[in-house]
Design an enzyme around this catalytic site. Structure first.
Site, PDB file in Angstrom:
ATOM      1  N   HIS A  56      -5.127  -5.181   1.706  1.00 48.73           N
ATOM      2  CA  HIS A  56      -3.931  -4.925   2.513  1.00 48.73           C
ATOM      3  C   HIS A  56      -3.021  -3.972   1.760  1.00 48.73           C
ATOM      4  O   HIS A  56      -3.001  -3.944   0.527  1.00 48.73           O
ATOM      5  CB  HIS A  56      -3.180  -6.220   2.849  1.00 48.73           C
ATOM      6  CG  HIS A  56      -2.856  -7.045   1.650  1.00 48.73           C
ATOM      7  ND1 HIS A  56      -3.791  -7.859   1.048  1.00 48.73           N
ATOM      8  CD2 HIS A  56      -1.730  -7.160   0.929  1.00 48.73           C
ATOM      9  CE1 HIS A  56      -3.229  -8.449   0.002  1.00 48.73           C
ATOM     10  NE2 HIS A  56      -1.985  -8.038  -0.098  1.00 48.73           N
ATOM     11  N   HIS A  59       1.016  -2.800   1.453  1.00 44.11           N
ATOM     12  CA  HIS A  59       2.396  -3.214   1.732  1.00 44.11           C
ATOM     13  C   HIS A  59       3.220  -1.996   2.125  1.00 44.11           C
ATOM     14  O   HIS A  59       3.193  -0.969   1.430  1.00 44.11           O
ATOM     15  CB  HIS A  59       3.038  -3.807   0.478  1.00 44.11           C
ATOM     16  CG  HIS A  59       2.371  -5.034  -0.069  1.00 44.11           C
ATOM     17  ND1 HIS A  59       2.910  -6.297   0.065  1.00 44.11           N
ATOM     18  CD2 HIS A  59       1.215  -5.201  -0.759  1.00 44.11           C
ATOM     19  CE1 HIS A  59       2.129  -7.176  -0.535  1.00 44.11           C
ATOM     20  NE2 HIS A  59       1.088  -6.531  -1.046  1.00 44.11           N
TER      21      HIS A  59
END
Ligand code: AMP
Length: 143
Positions: free
Chosen positions: A106, A108
């Site tokens: 992922h 941010h």
């Protein structure tokens, strides 16, 4: 040789991707999803994930890596607009020693304002109402 460990399908983002636990979603297509970080470092902190089971940057296939960054750019612009931010911090952590706490790749997106410090990473839940209100603003900015 220090190989990247195998992908763990029981990580919390895999459960979100399977619909087993909820999230404050802002974007989804066939291959990617973005939702609010429940422990935002600033209001509007958003996470962008591939649906493909990658542990982090170190094991992700080039096809995923080459497609995620244009999406991060698009969503970062929407987050910046939605939150009235002056800047954006992008971060991405790999393995425990690198600061990673959830082992599904992922990126941010953290909206920033001048002189506004970022809170600590992965500490302190925001109220659900605040997360949903920010998600709604970001969804509207994505259009
Ligand atoms: P990292 O340390 O890069 O693996 O970051 C994981 C991020 O996921 C942290 O910023 C956490 O606040 C966030 N997080 C953990 N659980 C959830 C969840 N259920 N929904 C959304 N974000 C989460």
């Amino acid at each position: 040789m220090n190989a990247t460990p195998a992908y763990d399908p029981d990580n919390i983002f895999a459960k979100i991707l399977r619909g087993e636990i909820p999230c404050h979603k802002v974007y989804e297509d066939d291959d990617f999803i973005a939702f609010m970080d429940v422990m935002p470092q600033t209001p509007g902190h958003t996470l962008v994930l591939p649906k493909a089971p990658c542990r982090n940057l170190l094991d992700a296939p080039p096809q995923v890596l080459s497609r995620i960054l244009p999406l991060v750019q698009r969503l970062a612009q929407a987050v910046k607009t939605a939150m009235g931010a002056e800047g954006i911090t992008i971060s991405q952590f790999n393995e425990h020693a690198g600061g990673q706490t959830v082992f599904h790749l992922h990126i941010h997106i953290i909206p920033r304002h001048e002189d506004q410090p970022m809170k600590h990473h992965a500490r302190g839940f925001a109220p659900k109402e605040e997360l949903e209100a920010n998600a709604a603003k970001i969804r509207a900015a994505i259009g």
